[in-house]
Write a protein that holds these residues in place. Structure first.
Motif: not given
Length: 467
Positions: A78-83, A147-148
């Motif tokens: 939710v935080w690192s891949f906030a798409a 995200c990576t």
């Protein structure tokens, strides 16, 4: 994606032979799922669960000596891949798929090297794996670099843990010229020529670190705000958490698109805190404010600062720093400079910090500090810790609702980086079950009574995360 030792050997090598280097013998991963005892709302989204990525590895020296390492980190999708357009389950699945690819890449790495060099050489491959995963899953948005970094972080940390244990030293003490082949200019830029990480890291852990207690956007402040009691014996309101943990530092999650709500939320938290601290006889405490990049522009932040100073001046005086107010993509939003806002309080980047290029751009745009996080990798975090010191920037350490080994790792960073005065540690609020058993090993970290995390035991071999 499978890259074997033969393919690695065909790659251009930049590593010179290192007598203290180690080779990866094996690396394996596992996922564990946990539900939150209460949802945590930040950045406009509520999170009620977490998946931990655990990593075990073994390193071997040239002489044949072996040591194991362990690390874990939440896959904070939710935080690192906030798409916005991609569901939770899809972003989580993408991180899991990427984690397996990263694990294979690291497990197949053929050289004897320091973990800094392993990460340096493999990071481009990790990013390629992220791009491939995005294409394979036909994601509407590609997996971002942040995200990576989060996905790779427990792999990197496990290698650092094993490397320290291999040399019977704490991992923070095996990064000088006697262990690392290259000076910092190899990893950063020419400003660091002739310097090594041990110049920027304390030789022993600070005995204690003040703990930041997080208050999410929907967290209850008083009993009147509790509509569905949890009933598990832990506090359910800010008013109760303060005496329970002896809280003297509070991180406040804000909305970023409702000025009146944001100002009143800080003022309300301050009113509750004044009463709770007063009942304990405590006179001094601090706040940090996190907008999670949701302010539409820097003018919103300036309006907020001035409004808070006018409506609740005592609350404003207690603000230690402000975190990531506007969009993460700094390069596309260069007009949102922080020079004026940072005159009032330090403004730090968090989500934007994915490397030295981002840090230098942030400095050009008026940011005065940076949030360091274990979830971005031990290698990357130590390099950014050095850079923030070189460029005289404010430093703080934040977590990713880190339980268990992840919190031990995070506390280790906060206790070793000079100038860090406090550390966010909120897993005890939202997912304490994921830390079960760790309180016996590190009671000073997992059983907080006076608002501080005590670092006894963190000077042992490795990162002290091995189970």
């Amino acid at each position: 994606m499978k890259v074997g030792r033969r393919e690695f050997l065909a790659m251009p090598a930049f590593l010179a032979a290192s007598p203290t280097g180690a080779r990866v013998e094996f690396l394996r991963t596992a996922f564990q799922d946990y539900r939150y005892r209460a949802p945590y709302k930040f950045g406009g989204k509520e999170v009620d669960r977490v998946t931990l990525l655990s990593v075990w590895c073994r390193l071997r020296s040239r002489s044949g000596k072996r040591a194991d390492g362990f690390a874990a980190m939440p896959l904070g999708n939710v935080w690192s891949f906030a798409a916005q357009a991609i569901p939770y389950d899809t972003t989580l699945a993408a991180m899991k798929a990427l984690a397996l690819k990263i694990a294979r890449l690291a497990g197949d790495y053929p050289e004897y090297a320091h973990p800094l060099d392993i990460n340096q050489e493999l990071l481009p491959e990790y990013l390629k794996a992220a791009a491939e995963t995005s294409e394979e899953m036909r994601l509407h948005e590609p997996i971002p670099k942040l995200c990576t970094l989060v996905t790779a972080s427990p792999v990197d940390a496990a290698l650092h843990d094993a490397f320290g244990r291999l040399h019977r030293r704490n991992s923070f003490t095996v990064c000088g010229s006697d262990f690392v082949r290259y000076d910092l200019s190899h990893y950063l830029n020419g400003d660091f020529r002739g310097e090594y990480l041990d110049q920027y890291i304390q030789p022993r852990a600070t005995p204690r670190i003040r703990m930041y207690h997080s208050v999410g956007e929907s967290d209850a402040l008083t009993a009147a705000d509790v509509h569905q009691p949890i009933g598990d014996g832990l506090p359910e309101t800010l008013a109760d958490w303060i005496p329970y943990n002896g809280v003297t530092a509070i991180k406040i999650e804000l909305n970023g698109n409702d000025l009146a709500w944001d100002v009143e939320r800080v003022a309300a938290i301050d009113r509750v805190t004044v009463a709770a601290e007063g009942a304990r006889g405590v006179r001094e405490w601090i706040y940090s404010l996190d907008f999670n990049g949701r302010c539409p522009d820097v003018q919103y932040l300036l309006d907020f600062e001035h409004a808070l100073k006018g409506q609740a001046p005592a609350a404003f005086d207690r603000v230690q720093y402000i975190e990531q107010p506007t969009a993460r993509d700094l390069a596309s939003n260069r007009e949102n400079t922080m020079f004026e806002a940072a005159k009032l309080r330090p403004v730090v980047i968090d989500e934007s910090l994915t490397g030295l290029d981002a840090l230098l751009l942030a400095r050009e745009m008026g940011y005065t500090g940076a949030a360091l996080k274990a979830c971005k990798g031990q290698s990357e975090t130590l390099l950014m810790a050095a850079a923030t010191q070189k460029y005289k920037m404010f430093r703080c350490v934040q977590d990713l609702t880190c339980p268990g080994a992840a919190l031990v790792h995070s506390v280790g960073i906060a206790a070793r980086v000079p100038g860090v005065s406090a550390l966010e540690a909120n897993a005890r609020e939202y997912v304490p079950v994921a830390s079960r058993g760790w309180e016996k090993r590190f009671p000073g970290i997992f059983d907080v009574r006076d608002g501080f995390l005590y670092t006894a035991g963190l000077d042992g071999p490795g990162l002290c995360t091995s189970t």
